[in-house]
Write an enzyme that holds these catalytic residues in place. Sequence first.
Site, PDB file in Angstrom:
ATOM      1  N   ASP A 172     -15.689   5.242  -5.206  1.00 40.54           N
ATOM      2  CA  ASP A 172     -14.514   4.375  -5.207  1.00 40.54           C
ATOM      3  C   ASP A 172     -13.807   4.436  -3.856  1.00 40.54           C
ATOM      4  O   ASP A 172     -13.412   5.504  -3.381  1.00 40.54           O
ATOM      5  CB  ASP A 172     -13.565   4.842  -6.322  1.00 40.54           C
ATOM      6  CG  ASP A 172     -12.584   3.777  -6.760  1.00 40.54           C
ATOM      7  OD1 ASP A 172     -12.071   3.052  -5.901  1.00 40.54           O
ATOM      8  OD2 ASP A 172     -12.333   3.680  -7.978  1.00 40.54           O
ATOM      9  N   THR A 184     -10.707  -2.155  -7.460  1.00 38.76           N
ATOM     10  CA  THR A 184     -11.629  -1.326  -8.220  1.00 38.76           C
ATOM     11  C   THR A 184     -12.329  -2.077  -9.353  1.00 38.76           C
ATOM     12  O   THR A 184     -13.555  -2.041  -9.481  1.00 38.76           O
ATOM     13  CB  THR A 184     -10.890  -0.108  -8.797  1.00 38.76           C
ATOM     14  OG1 THR A 184     -10.407   0.693  -7.710  1.00 38.76           O
ATOM     15  CG2 THR A 184     -11.792   0.739  -9.673  1.00 38.76           C
ATOM     16  N   ASN A 187      -7.364  -5.565 -11.124  1.00 43.05           N
ATOM     17  CA  ASN A 187      -7.100  -4.442 -12.026  1.00 43.05           C
ATOM     18  C   ASN A 187      -6.142  -4.901 -13.123  1.00 43.05           C
ATOM     19  O   ASN A 187      -6.266  -4.513 -14.284  1.00 43.05           O
ATOM     20  CB  ASN A 187      -6.510  -3.263 -11.267  1.00 43.05           C
ATOM     21  CG  ASN A 187      -7.482  -2.650 -10.278  1.00 43.05           C
ATOM     22  OD1 ASN A 187      -8.694  -2.741 -10.445  1.00 43.05           O
ATOM     23  ND2 ASN A 187      -6.959  -2.038  -9.226  1.00 43.05           N
ATOM     24  N   LYS A 198     -11.865   7.057 -13.613  1.00 44.10           N
ATOM     25  CA  LYS A 198     -11.010   5.949 -14.042  1.00 44.10           C
ATOM     26  C   LYS A 198     -11.674   5.240 -15.219  1.00 44.10           C
ATOM     27  O   LYS A 198     -12.896   5.051 -15.217  1.00 44.10           O
ATOM     28  CB  LYS A 198     -10.817   4.933 -12.917  1.00 44.10           C
ATOM     29  CG  LYS A 198     -10.121   5.465 -11.681  1.00 44.10           C
ATOM     30  CD  LYS A 198     -10.008   4.357 -10.625  1.00 44.10           C
ATOM     31  CE  LYS A 198      -9.353   4.855  -9.350  1.00 44.10           C
ATOM     32  NZ  LYS A 198      -9.280   3.787  -8.314  1.00 44.10           N
ATOM     33  N   ASP A 245     -10.930   7.181  -3.483  1.00 47.71           N
ATOM     34  CA  ASP A 245      -9.935   6.104  -3.523  1.00 47.71           C
ATOM     35  C   ASP A 245      -8.525   6.670  -3.549  1.00 47.71           C
ATOM     36  O   ASP A 245      -7.639   6.207  -2.811  1.00 47.71           O
ATOM     37  CB  ASP A 245     -10.184   5.238  -4.753  1.00 47.71           C
ATOM     38  CG  ASP A 245      -9.183   4.101  -4.893  1.00 47.71           C
ATOM     39  OD1 ASP A 245      -9.291   3.118  -4.145  1.00 47.71           O
ATOM     40  OD2 ASP A 245      -8.286   4.206  -5.756  1.00 47.71           O
ATOM     41  N   HIS A 256      -5.882   6.068  -0.540  1.00 51.36           N
ATOM     42  CA  HIS A 256      -4.589   5.437  -0.804  1.00 51.36           C
ATOM     43  C   HIS A 256      -3.455   6.285  -0.235  1.00 51.36           C
ATOM     44  O   HIS A 256      -2.509   5.759   0.366  1.00 51.36           O
ATOM     45  CB  HIS A 256      -4.375   5.261  -2.310  1.00 51.36           C
ATOM     46  CG  HIS A 256      -4.858   3.965  -2.854  1.00 51.36           C
ATOM     47  ND1 HIS A 256      -4.304   2.751  -2.526  1.00 51.36           N
ATOM     48  CD2 HIS A 256      -5.871   3.686  -3.713  1.00 51.36           C
ATOM     49  CE1 HIS A 256      -4.932   1.776  -3.163  1.00 51.36           C
ATOM     50  NE2 HIS A 256      -5.907   2.320  -3.887  1.00 51.36           N
ATOM     51  N   ASP A 283     -16.982   0.134  -4.618  1.00 51.63           N
ATOM     52  CA  ASP A 283     -16.317  -1.034  -5.192  1.00 51.63           C
ATOM     53  C   ASP A 283     -15.502  -1.806  -4.171  1.00 51.63           C
ATOM     54  O   ASP A 283     -15.221  -2.986  -4.357  1.00 51.63           O
ATOM     55  CB  ASP A 283     -15.429  -0.606  -6.366  1.00 51.63           C
ATOM     56  CG  ASP A 283     -14.480   0.525  -6.001  1.00 51.63           C
ATOM     57  OD1 ASP A 283     -14.632   1.132  -4.914  1.00 51.63           O
ATOM     58  OD2 ASP A 283     -13.582   0.828  -6.805  1.00 51.63           O
ATOM     59  N   HIS A 284     -15.115  -1.146  -3.089  1.00 51.09           N
ATOM     60  CA  HIS A 284     -14.367  -1.787  -1.999  1.00 51.09           C
ATOM     61  C   HIS A 284     -14.264  -0.804  -0.855  1.00 51.09           C
ATOM     62  O   HIS A 284     -14.558   0.386  -1.004  1.00 51.09           O
ATOM     63  CB  HIS A 284     -12.965  -2.216  -2.452  1.00 51.09           C
ATOM     64  CG  HIS A 284     -12.139  -1.092  -3.027  1.00 51.09           C
ATOM     65  ND1 HIS A 284     -11.504  -0.160  -2.249  1.00 51.09           N
ATOM     66  CD2 HIS A 284     -11.882  -0.744  -4.319  1.00 51.09           C
ATOM     67  CE1 HIS A 284     -10.874   0.711  -3.028  1.00 51.09           C
ATOM     68  NE2 HIS A 284     -11.090   0.385  -4.297  1.00 51.09           N
ATOM     69  N   HIS A 343      -5.786  -1.910  -0.456  1.00 56.17           N
ATOM     70  CA  HIS A 343      -6.926  -2.785  -0.190  1.00 56.17           C
ATOM     71  C   HIS A 343      -6.772  -4.033  -1.038  1.00 56.17           C
ATOM     72  O   HIS A 343      -5.789  -4.197  -1.750  1.00 56.17           O
ATOM     73  CB  HIS A 343      -8.229  -2.054  -0.532  1.00 56.17           C
ATOM     74  CG  HIS A 343      -8.184  -1.379  -1.863  1.00 56.17           C
ATOM     75  ND1 HIS A 343      -8.477  -2.019  -3.047  1.00 56.17           N
ATOM     76  CD2 HIS A 343      -7.820  -0.109  -2.219  1.00 56.17           C
ATOM     77  CE1 HIS A 343      -8.311  -1.189  -4.059  1.00 56.17           C
ATOM     78  NE2 HIS A 343      -7.908  -0.021  -3.592  1.00 56.17           N
TER      79      HIS A 343
END
Length: 556
Positions: A40, A81, A102, A164, A307, A311, A354-355, A494
């Site tokens: 992630d 995500t 999301n 998650k 992720d 962040h 995912d990104h 993102h």
Amino acid sequence: MSTLPFLARRVLAFSVFTVSVVHAAPAPSAPKLVLVLAVDGLPAEQLQRYRGQFGQGGLRRLMDEGAVFSNAHQAHGVTVTAVGHAAILSGAYPYQHGIIGNNWIDPVSKASVYCTDDASHTYIGEETKPGDGTSPARLRVDTLGDQLRYASGNRAKVIAVSGKDRGAILLAGKTGTAYMYMDKTGNFASSTWYMAAHPQWVQQYQAGRPQDRYYGKTWKPLLADAAYAGDAPDALFPATPASPNRFPFSFYSDSGNIDADYFNRLKTSPFLDELTLDFARAAIEGERLGGTAGVTDLLGVSLSAHDYVNHAYGPESKMSHDHLQRLDRMLADFFTYLDRKLGAGNVLVVLTADHGFPNTPEFVKAAKGDAGRVNAGALVAALNVALAAKYGHEKLAIAQSAPNFHLDYAAIDKLGVARGEVENTAAAFLRAQEGVAEVFTRSQFEANATGATRMGVLMRRAWHRELSGDLVVVTRPNWYFSSSGSSSGTGTSHGSPYSYDTNVPLLLSGRKWIKPGYYGQYAETVDIAPTLANVLRLRPPSGSEGRVLVEALQTP
């Protein structure tokens, strides 16, 4: 670079490789297990930047022994995500798979909904609150796992594990089984969508309480100080009462007990990924994944901690750098376990993300770049003032879940004004605001008039006619919508169509099926599902639009 428009180049490439697939020879034998790893929030550039520091058995093993697509992308415009995870094994874009964010605004109630919420299902043995992610009901297409289950008469097992809920659920598809980290208890649990009660192996795993072992532990840099010399300075991350924002990080609870405070803190650490891989091992053992002769099983593992770290600190940080090094060592241990358990060469591995991630605005500004955060709530308020001044109605913009903004078409109709005119007025106002690069309208999307530029194509793919907003706002490069709704703050986020958010790793490994090499060809994460379907001789998922990556496939 080709002068062909972005969409034309993709269509041309798709056509060429579709022809090749017709004549491609089948794979020599099926893998016992397909392992799909989604890290992630991992930008592709981090793999290259830190490659020389990786150990031998983890990420470098995949890069040296497998196919590396350096120009691979999550090729839709809302790079978050849920959207990215939905693409990986469906092979579909958001306009088909229906996961547009999301969260998004329900078109009828105008209330916010969560991508995997389902009030008719609950977590097993865990507290379930309204809006918690418990099922794939909002996913409108099937996945590779669903096709695998169908083709095998449900003998194939499909399991997904993540820190998650959306990471597990959207990899598991409709007929697989998802297990997700519970940040109130530290357990991994499933939901009643999949079963009424956990199998015995899950109950035994939970009884062992592996999540408690990190209490009082610290996260310190793995490498010598010199290894981090190129990272952002600590001064970029100001200390707060909640965190020193620099190494070492300690994991505890303010209460002094092992409780939800502690389990939540674990998420921004390597320990969450360690727990996720530990549970994945338990799933392999408990479900005997890869152990049925003539059947290929599928294990999806979404590793969420990178992720959370990015962040908080950005991909330029020492924390992000160190986390990736630690994850590399964890993967090496996991691959060694798989070799021992299933035999070397019997597992086909895919690793992607995912990104990606932009740098923090503070880092960009320090390098004399333009960057910032956009307050979506303030943007809507200003838009309503401007629209009221022109049309005399107090609130024509009625909801937002950035980048989607919703207009009150009923009120516009009562005013006797054309909807397209109000859309264009609103778009022109928003384009003039700080941090905004472009605005697309519902009328543009419905007329397929977003243009053949890369941005236009990616935003069109991300827009769903029944679910998305009437205005979709794209921020300028290195600007992003702040998750807190504030135009100030710390960390980064993102969600844009820019390359730092779309360019993700795409690694495939397994010498029986994959031809090792470094591939510069353009590729997308939607190519994963049809490529795996080709190897496994399955029908691609129903919404799949990707191409088979034939250049990286072995021939007998």
